[in-house]
Design a protein around this motif. Structure first.
Motif, PDB file in Angstrom:
ATOM      1  N   VAL A  19     -51.386 -63.741  -6.685  1.00 61.94           N
ATOM      2  CA  VAL A  19     -50.170 -64.144  -6.118  1.00 61.94           C
ATOM      3  C   VAL A  19     -49.239 -64.780  -7.352  1.00 61.94           C
ATOM      4  O   VAL A  19     -48.337 -64.785  -7.470  1.00 61.94           O
ATOM      5  CB  VAL A  19     -50.287 -65.019  -5.069  1.00 61.94           C
ATOM      6  CG1 VAL A  19     -48.857 -65.760  -4.642  1.00 61.94           C
ATOM      7  CG2 VAL A  19     -51.062 -64.455  -3.862  1.00 61.94           C
ATOM      8  N   GLN A  20     -50.066 -65.527  -8.352  1.00 67.74           N
ATOM      9  CA  GLN A  20     -49.391 -66.325  -9.151  1.00 67.74           C
ATOM     10  C   GLN A  20     -48.990 -65.347 -10.250  1.00 67.74           C
ATOM     11  O   GLN A  20     -47.657 -65.491 -10.879  1.00 67.74           O
ATOM     12  CB  GLN A  20     -50.478 -67.299 -10.071  1.00 67.74           C
ATOM     13  CG  GLN A  20     -50.980 -68.525  -9.090  1.00 67.74           C
ATOM     14  CD  GLN A  20     -49.658 -69.349  -8.868  1.00 67.74           C
ATOM     15  OE1 GLN A  20     -48.785 -69.766  -9.418  1.00 67.74           O
ATOM     16  NE2 GLN A  20     -49.643 -69.511  -7.376  1.00 67.74           N
ATOM     17  N   LYS A  21     -49.373 -64.159 -10.448  1.00 68.11           N
ATOM     18  CA  LYS A  21     -49.031 -63.178 -11.743  1.00 68.11           C
ATOM     19  C   LYS A  21     -47.945 -62.162 -11.052  1.00 68.11           C
ATOM     20  O   LYS A  21     -47.218 -61.547 -12.066  1.00 68.11           O
ATOM     21  CB  LYS A  21     -50.200 -62.391 -12.235  1.00 68.11           C
ATOM     22  CG  LYS A  21     -51.281 -63.486 -13.035  1.00 68.11           C
ATOM     23  CD  LYS A  21     -52.405 -62.659 -13.636  1.00 68.11           C
ATOM     24  CE  LYS A  21     -53.249 -63.633 -14.403  1.00 68.11           C
ATOM     25  NZ  LYS A  21     -54.732 -62.999 -14.703  1.00 68.11           N
ATOM     26  N   VAL A  22     -47.972 -61.890  -9.969  1.00 68.31           N
ATOM     27  CA  VAL A  22     -47.032 -60.649  -9.255  1.00 68.31           C
ATOM     28  C   VAL A  22     -45.878 -61.193  -9.477  1.00 68.31           C
ATOM     29  O   VAL A  22     -45.363 -62.395  -9.383  1.00 68.31           O
ATOM     30  CB  VAL A  22     -47.403 -60.345  -7.678  1.00 68.31           C
ATOM     31  CG1 VAL A  22     -46.919 -61.747  -6.786  1.00 68.31           C
ATOM     32  CG2 VAL A  22     -46.964 -59.342  -7.245  1.00 68.31           C
ATOM     33  N   LYS A  23     -45.075 -60.191  -9.795  1.00 69.80           N
ATOM     34  CA  LYS A  23     -43.645 -60.301  -9.966  1.00 69.80           C
ATOM     35  C   LYS A  23     -42.629 -59.841  -8.700  1.00 69.80           C
ATOM     36  O   LYS A  23     -43.231 -58.809  -8.151  1.00 69.80           O
ATOM     37  CB  LYS A  23     -42.919 -59.632 -10.949  1.00 69.80           C
ATOM     38  CG  LYS A  23     -43.473 -60.044 -12.435  1.00 69.80           C
ATOM     39  CD  LYS A  23     -42.601 -60.850 -13.020  1.00 69.80           C
ATOM     40  CE  LYS A  23     -42.731 -61.352 -14.651  1.00 69.80           C
ATOM     41  NZ  LYS A  23     -42.352 -62.555 -14.885  1.00 69.80           N
ATOM     42  N   VAL A  24     -41.660 -60.604  -8.338  1.00 69.77           N
ATOM     43  CA  VAL A  24     -41.099 -60.360  -6.990  1.00 69.77           C
ATOM     44  C   VAL A  24     -39.705 -59.628  -7.336  1.00 69.77           C
ATOM     45  O   VAL A  24     -39.213 -60.111  -8.278  1.00 69.77           O
ATOM     46  CB  VAL A  24     -41.024 -61.668  -6.131  1.00 69.77           C
ATOM     47  CG1 VAL A  24     -42.219 -62.170  -5.835  1.00 69.77           C
ATOM     48  CG2 VAL A  24     -40.138 -62.735  -6.932  1.00 69.77           C
ATOM     49  N   VAL A  25     -38.832 -59.189  -6.256  1.00 70.30           N
ATOM     50  CA  VAL A  25     -37.633 -58.814  -6.336  1.00 70.30           C
ATOM     51  C   VAL A  25     -36.696 -59.448  -5.207  1.00 70.30           C
ATOM     52  O   VAL A  25     -37.083 -59.359  -4.162  1.00 70.30           O
ATOM     53  CB  VAL A  25     -37.759 -57.142  -6.065  1.00 70.30           C
ATOM     54  CG1 VAL A  25     -36.379 -56.711  -6.085  1.00 70.30           C
ATOM     55  CG2 VAL A  25     -38.426 -56.348  -7.193  1.00 70.30           C
ATOM     56  N   ASP A  26     -35.703 -59.999  -5.817  1.00 69.79           N
ATOM     57  CA  ASP A  26     -35.019 -60.607  -4.710  1.00 69.79           C
ATOM     58  C   ASP A  26     -33.789 -59.531  -4.249  1.00 69.79           C
ATOM     59  O   ASP A  26     -32.769 -59.343  -5.201  1.00 69.79           O
ATOM     60  CB  ASP A  26     -34.297 -61.917  -5.461  1.00 69.79           C
ATOM     61  CG  ASP A  26     -33.666 -62.795  -4.061  1.00 69.79           C
ATOM     62  OD1 ASP A  26     -33.301 -62.313  -3.281  1.00 69.79           O
ATOM     63  OD2 ASP A  26     -33.509 -64.097  -4.396  1.00 69.79           O
ATOM     64  N   VAL A  27     -33.751 -59.182  -3.196  1.00 68.00           N
ATOM     65  CA  VAL A  27     -32.960 -58.068  -2.754  1.00 68.00           C
ATOM     66  C   VAL A  27     -31.456 -58.371  -2.483  1.00 68.00           C
ATOM     67  O   VAL A  27     -30.546 -57.552  -1.836  1.00 68.00           O
ATOM     68  CB  VAL A  27     -33.459 -56.973  -1.912  1.00 68.00           C
ATOM     69  CG1 VAL A  27     -34.915 -56.351  -2.276  1.00 68.00           C
ATOM     70  CG2 VAL A  27     -33.891 -57.693  -0.485  1.00 68.00           C
ATOM     71  N   HIS A  28     -31.508 -59.771  -2.210  1.00 75.85           N
ATOM     72  CA  HIS A  28     -29.913 -60.151  -1.519  1.00 75.85           C
ATOM     73  C   HIS A  28     -29.757 -61.543  -2.237  1.00 75.85           C
ATOM     74  O   HIS A  28     -30.102 -62.442  -1.671  1.00 75.85           O
ATOM     75  CB  HIS A  28     -29.825 -60.197  -0.144  1.00 75.85           C
ATOM     76  CG  HIS A  28     -28.768 -60.617   0.484  1.00 75.85           C
ATOM     77  ND1 HIS A  28     -27.376 -59.991   0.612  1.00 75.85           N
ATOM     78  CD2 HIS A  28     -28.120 -62.033   0.902  1.00 75.85           C
ATOM     79  CE1 HIS A  28     -26.450 -60.547   1.249  1.00 75.85           C
ATOM     80  NE2 HIS A  28     -26.896 -61.926   1.265  1.00 75.85           N
ATOM     81  N   THR A  29     -28.914 -61.516  -3.111  1.00 79.82           N
ATOM     82  CA  THR A  29     -28.359 -62.683  -3.837  1.00 79.82           C
ATOM     83  C   THR A  29     -27.150 -63.013  -3.958  1.00 79.82           C
ATOM     84  O   THR A  29     -26.216 -61.908  -3.918  1.00 79.82           O
ATOM     85  CB  THR A  29     -29.001 -62.947  -5.225  1.00 79.82           C
ATOM     86  OG1 THR A  29     -28.375 -62.098  -6.190  1.00 79.82           O
ATOM     87  CG2 THR A  29     -30.493 -62.606  -5.269  1.00 79.82           C
ATOM     88  N   HIS A  30     -26.243 -63.880  -4.439  1.00 83.69           N
ATOM     89  CA  HIS A  30     -24.834 -64.029  -4.716  1.00 83.69           C
ATOM     90  C   HIS A  30     -24.814 -64.536  -6.197  1.00 83.69           C
ATOM     91  O   HIS A  30     -24.074 -65.157  -6.817  1.00 83.69           O
ATOM     92  CB  HIS A  30     -24.271 -65.095  -3.851  1.00 83.69           C
ATOM     93  CG  HIS A  30     -24.075 -64.645  -2.326  1.00 83.69           C
ATOM     94  ND1 HIS A  30     -23.054 -63.820  -2.059  1.00 83.69           N
ATOM     95  CD2 HIS A  30     -24.970 -64.617  -1.152  1.00 83.69           C
ATOM     96  CE1 HIS A  30     -23.260 -63.461  -0.609  1.00 83.69           C
ATOM     97  NE2 HIS A  30     -24.417 -63.973  -0.285  1.00 83.69           N
TER      98      HIS A  30
END
Length: 239
Positions: A19-30
């Motif tokens: 969990v600490q190493k995984v990269k996330v994608v934020d699909v809705h930002t401003h």
């Protein structure tokens, strides 16, 4: 093949590490890149004027601070008020408030936050290079990339992509890191039935003020943005 965990504790450590190493994608930002100038909201003032915090501020704000007057203030003065009423006069305990403090802690500003020294925190952010700071934030947060909210009917946003107003055939080459910022095509005015805004944009682009003109407008912007997906928020009375 990886060896099986020999104990519940070892399995817990494996999961925690993953969990600490995984990269996330934020699909809705401003969010917008530094190359888009004033559209980029960052730094302590950007954190403190996040809309959740503004809502919390108005729950405790003095009665003589009206909404209209607040939003007419420069962003830094809005941030001053939020800081004073949510972080100085009160114990910051909401998720949004703790989020600000966590961010400052991870950036090495924990001591300044504990001292409640907003001027010093602001000074630190002002010394940062926006592009390099963005990369650092993505790295610290474990974010692979974000998807922006791109509205072709918004003149300020559209101006960052075109050589001039309505010049859909003259897109400007984008200099920001597109591996970090991706696009999404937002079409709210169409679902709101805001024909005035739509027609203004079509006329400026030299397109027919009709449904077919609107379709062509979106086709051209899709070619410019190369969006990940189409997005829209429907009005409360949408049928």
């Amino acid at each position: 093949m990886a060896a099986a965990a020999s104990s519940e504790e070892e399995l817990r450590d494996w999961v925690h590490d993953a969990v600490q190493k995984v990269k996330v994608v934020d699909v809705h930002t401003h969010l917008f890149p530094a190359a888009h100038g004033e559209l980029m909201h960052w730094g302590i003032d950007g954190l403190l004027t996040y809309h959740y915090l503004i809502s919390e501020f108005f729950m405790v704000a003095p009665a003589d601070i009206e909404h209209e007057a607040f939003f007419e203030l420069p962003r830094s003065e809005q941030a001053d008020l939020v800081w004073e009423h949510l972080f100085v006069q009160r114990l910051p305990i909401s998720e949004a408030q703790i989020g600000v403090l966590t961010t400052l802690q991870l950036l090495g500003l924990g001591e300044l936050a504990r001292k409640k020294d907003l001027p010093a925190i602001r000074e630190w952010f002002e010394a940062q290079d926006p592009v390099e700071h963005t990369r650092k934030i993505f790295d610290v947060a474990g974010v692979k990339y974000v998807v922006m909210t791109n509205i072709p009917f918004d003149e300020r946003e559209a101006s960052k992509w075109l050589a001039g107003p309505g010049k859909l055939d003259e897109p400007v080459e984008q200099t920001y890191d597109r591996s970090l910022f991706r696009t999404a095509l937002r079409i709210d005015p169409l679902l709101k039935g805001d024909w005035g805004t739509i027609c203004k944009c079509l006329k400026q682009a030299g397109l027919e003020e009709s449904l077919e003109g609107a379709r062509e407008y979106l086709r051209k912007w899709a070619a410019i943005y190369k969006p990940e997906y189409l997005m829209a928020s429907t009005p409360a009375d949408f049928v």
